[in-house]
Design a protein around this motif. Structure first.
Motif, short mmCIF file in Angstrom:
data_model
loop_
_atom_site.label_atom_id
_atom_site.label_comp_id
_atom_site.label_asym_id
_atom_site.label_seq_id
_atom_site.Cartn_x
_atom_site.Cartn_y
_atom_site.Cartn_z
N LEU A 190 45.53 5.79 2.94
CA LEU A 190 46.05 4.54 2.40
C LEU A 190 44.89 3.57 2.28
O LEU A 190 44.18 3.33 3.27
CB LEU A 190 47.14 3.97 3.31
CG LEU A 190 47.89 2.73 2.84
CD1 LEU A 190 48.59 3.00 1.51
CD2 LEU A 190 48.92 2.31 3.89
N ALA A 191 44.67 3.04 1.10
CA ALA A 191 43.53 2.15 0.85
C ALA A 191 44.00 0.85 0.21
O ALA A 191 44.86 0.86 -0.68
CB ALA A 191 42.50 2.83 -0.05
N VAL A 192 43.42 -0.25 0.67
CA VAL A 192 43.73 -1.58 0.15
C VAL A 192 42.44 -2.18 -0.38
O VAL A 192 41.42 -2.21 0.32
CB VAL A 192 44.34 -2.48 1.24
CG1 VAL A 192 44.64 -3.87 0.68
CG2 VAL A 192 45.60 -1.85 1.81
N ALA A 193 42.49 -2.66 -1.63
CA ALA A 193 41.32 -3.29 -2.26
C ALA A 193 41.78 -4.54 -3.01
O ALA A 193 42.95 -4.93 -2.94
CB ALA A 193 40.63 -2.30 -3.20
N ASP A 194 40.85 -5.14 -3.71
CA ASP A 194 41.18 -6.33 -4.51
C ASP A 194 42.22 -5.97 -5.57
O ASP A 194 42.13 -4.89 -6.19
CB ASP A 194 39.92 -6.86 -5.17
CG ASP A 194 40.14 -8.16 -5.91
OD1 ASP A 194 39.93 -9.22 -5.30
OD2 ASP A 194 40.54 -8.12 -7.09
N PRO A 195 43.20 -6.82 -5.81
CA PRO A 195 44.22 -6.50 -6.81
C PRO A 195 43.68 -6.37 -8.23
O PRO A 195 44.37 -5.84 -9.10
CB PRO A 195 45.23 -7.65 -6.69
CG PRO A 195 44.48 -8.76 -6.03
CD PRO A 195 43.49 -8.11 -5.13
N GLY A 196 42.46 -6.81 -8.47
CA GLY A 196 41.91 -6.75 -9.82
C GLY A 196 41.09 -5.51 -10.11
O GLY A 196 40.57 -5.36 -11.23
N VAL A 197 40.96 -4.58 -9.16
CA VAL A 197 40.15 -3.38 -9.41
C VAL A 197 40.85 -2.48 -10.43
O VAL A 197 42.05 -2.59 -10.66
CB VAL A 197 39.87 -2.59 -8.11
CG1 VAL A 197 39.11 -3.46 -7.12
CG2 VAL A 197 41.16 -2.07 -7.49
N TRP A 212 42.18 -11.53 0.00
CA TRP A 212 43.01 -10.98 -1.06
C TRP A 212 44.45 -11.43 -0.88
O TRP A 212 44.91 -11.67 0.25
CB TRP A 212 42.96 -9.45 -1.04
CG TRP A 212 41.61 -8.87 -1.27
CD1 TRP A 212 40.62 -9.38 -2.07
CD2 TRP A 212 41.08 -7.66 -0.70
NE1 TRP A 212 39.52 -8.55 -2.03
CE2 TRP A 212 39.77 -7.50 -1.21
CE3 TRP A 212 41.60 -6.70 0.18
CZ2 TRP A 212 38.96 -6.42 -0.86
CZ3 TRP A 212 40.79 -5.63 0.53
CH2 TRP A 212 39.50 -5.48 0.02
N MET A 213 45.17 -11.52 -1.98
CA MET A 213 46.58 -11.88 -1.91
C MET A 213 47.38 -10.77 -1.22
O MET A 213 47.00 -9.60 -1.23
CB MET A 213 47.13 -12.10 -3.32
CG MET A 213 47.04 -10.86 -4.21
SD MET A 213 47.76 -11.09 -5.85
CE MET A 213 49.50 -11.19 -5.42
N TYR A 214 48.44 -11.19 -0.57
CA TYR A 214 49.30 -10.21 0.11
C TYR A 214 50.08 -9.41 -0.92
O TYR A 214 50.58 -9.95 -1.92
CB TYR A 214 50.27 -10.90 1.06
CG TYR A 214 51.25 -9.94 1.69
CD1 TYR A 214 50.88 -9.14 2.75
CD2 TYR A 214 52.56 -9.82 1.19
CE1 TYR A 214 51.78 -8.23 3.32
CE2 TYR A 214 53.46 -8.93 1.75
CZ TYR A 214 53.06 -8.13 2.81
OH TYR A 214 53.95 -7.24 3.36
N LEU A 241 47.60 -8.63 4.65
CA LEU A 241 47.04 -8.20 3.37
C LEU A 241 47.97 -7.23 2.63
O LEU A 241 48.09 -7.29 1.40
CB LEU A 241 45.67 -7.54 3.59
CG LEU A 241 44.58 -8.42 4.21
CD1 LEU A 241 43.33 -7.59 4.48
CD2 LEU A 241 44.26 -9.60 3.30
N PHE A 242 48.61 -6.33 3.37
CA PHE A 242 49.53 -5.37 2.77
C PHE A 242 50.50 -4.88 3.83
O PHE A 242 50.14 -4.72 5.00
CB PHE A 242 48.77 -4.16 2.20
CG PHE A 242 49.67 -3.02 1.83
CD1 PHE A 242 50.48 -3.08 0.71
CD2 PHE A 242 49.73 -1.87 2.62
CE1 PHE A 242 51.34 -2.04 0.38
CE2 PHE A 242 50.58 -0.82 2.30
CZ PHE A 242 51.38 -0.90 1.17
N GLY A 243 51.73 -4.67 3.40
CA GLY A 243 52.73 -4.16 4.33
C GLY A 243 53.70 -3.23 3.64
O GLY A 243 54.01 -3.40 2.45
N GLN A 244 54.16 -2.24 4.38
CA GLN A 244 55.16 -1.32 3.86
C GLN A 244 55.98 -0.75 5.02
O GLN A 244 55.51 -0.69 6.16
CB GLN A 244 54.50 -0.16 3.09
CG GLN A 244 53.74 0.83 3.97
CD GLN A 244 53.29 2.08 3.25
OE1 GLN A 244 53.50 2.23 2.05
NE2 GLN A 244 52.68 3.01 3.96
#
Length: 282
Positions: free
Chosen positions: A203-210, A98-100, A134-137
């Protein structure tokens, strides 16, 4: 006799004398008889051929209708191969992750991403690690950078596996790994219950298209609610102490549920030194 009779007899005698008699009158009769026999034999052969064809067709049909034995196919046929289930377009593909999404990775500081990658390998005895963010904050209460990552890990025995995890920086002792787990396939969502000021936060990370990520406390269908979207395919919600029956679900853009799983337990705010939550512990 009358003169007319005499004239008729004389005319017939003259006509007969003008015709050439057949040298063998029986030969013509014999030839005609042979032609008749040949015609009859040909007709009989044709009729026999038709009868044989009819029997050849009728016998298998009769056998099928009367046979009580097992059906034997005329030739062996290969069994049909099962059709594999189509992979979900929303699943995490390690070869094309997945894109960052999230905060600028420059906020990690110079060389921090490489340090995270190196320390992951050192801490867990890996021969090599290739890390993909994948994700950062930046978690404001602590001011620390929380990074969700995918890791291609090659162990010392030469076996390579994919893992995902969460690191926290900066820390005096270097990156802290809040979570490291083997990647499930297909991975539809990477979820963690992280400690917060007043309780756990999912905190959940999934495909940006969901279409969205939902949370159901105690798994109650009537209590399903959409989690707060931080970025496309990234969402969070306060869960307090959490419950073993809490559920997380992911829906596609049409609202159809494509994933459901139990919410993980809240990670302890303090991990004993050298004992991160991980399946890579040597």
């Amino acid at each position: 006799m009358t003169p007319i009779d005499d004239e008729l007899r004389a005319a017939l005698q003259g006509r007969a004398s003008a015709l050439t008699p057949s040298p063998d009158p029986l030969a013509g009769i014999e030839r005609r008889a042979q032609r008749i026999r040949r015609t009859r034999i040909g007709a009989a052969v044709a009729a026999s051929a038709l009868a044989v064809s009819a029997i050849a067709v009728a016998v298998p049909v009769l056998q099928d209708a009367t046979s009580s034995g097992p059906d034997v196919p005329p030739f062996a046929t290969a069994p049909a191969s099962p059709t594999p289930a189509a992979a979900s377009p929303f699943a995490l593909n390690p070869l094309d992750p997945w894109m960052y999404r999230g905060a600028d990775l420059d906020l990690l500081g110079p060389g921090t991403l490489k340090t995270i990658e190196t320390d992951l390998g050192v801490n867990y005895g890996a021969a090599s690690v290739e890390l993909t963010p994948l994700f950062g904050q930046v978690w404001e209460p602590s001011g620390k950078f929380e990074l969700f990552f995918l890791a291609d890990v090659e162990m010392r025995d030469g076996v390579s596996q994919y893992f995902w995890g969460i690191s926290e920086t900066p820390n005096d002792a270097g990156p802290e790994f809040l979570l490291v787990e083997q990647l499930d396939e297909p991975a539809m969502a990477l979820a963690a219950a992280l400690p917060g000021d007043e309780g756990g936060r999912l905190l959940a990370v999934a495909d940006p298209g969901v279409g969205g990520i939902n949370y159901s406390p105690d798994g109650t269908p009537e209590a399903v609610s959409a989690m707060q979207e931080l970025f496309p395919g990234v969402a969070t919600v306060f869960i307090g102490a959490g419950s073993a029956t809490d559920l997380l679900s992911v829906v596609d853009p049409s609202g159809q549920e494509i994933h459901r799983s139990a919410v993980p337990a809240v990670i302890a705010s303090e991990q004993p030194s050298g004992e991160p939550v991980s399946v890579l512990d040597p």
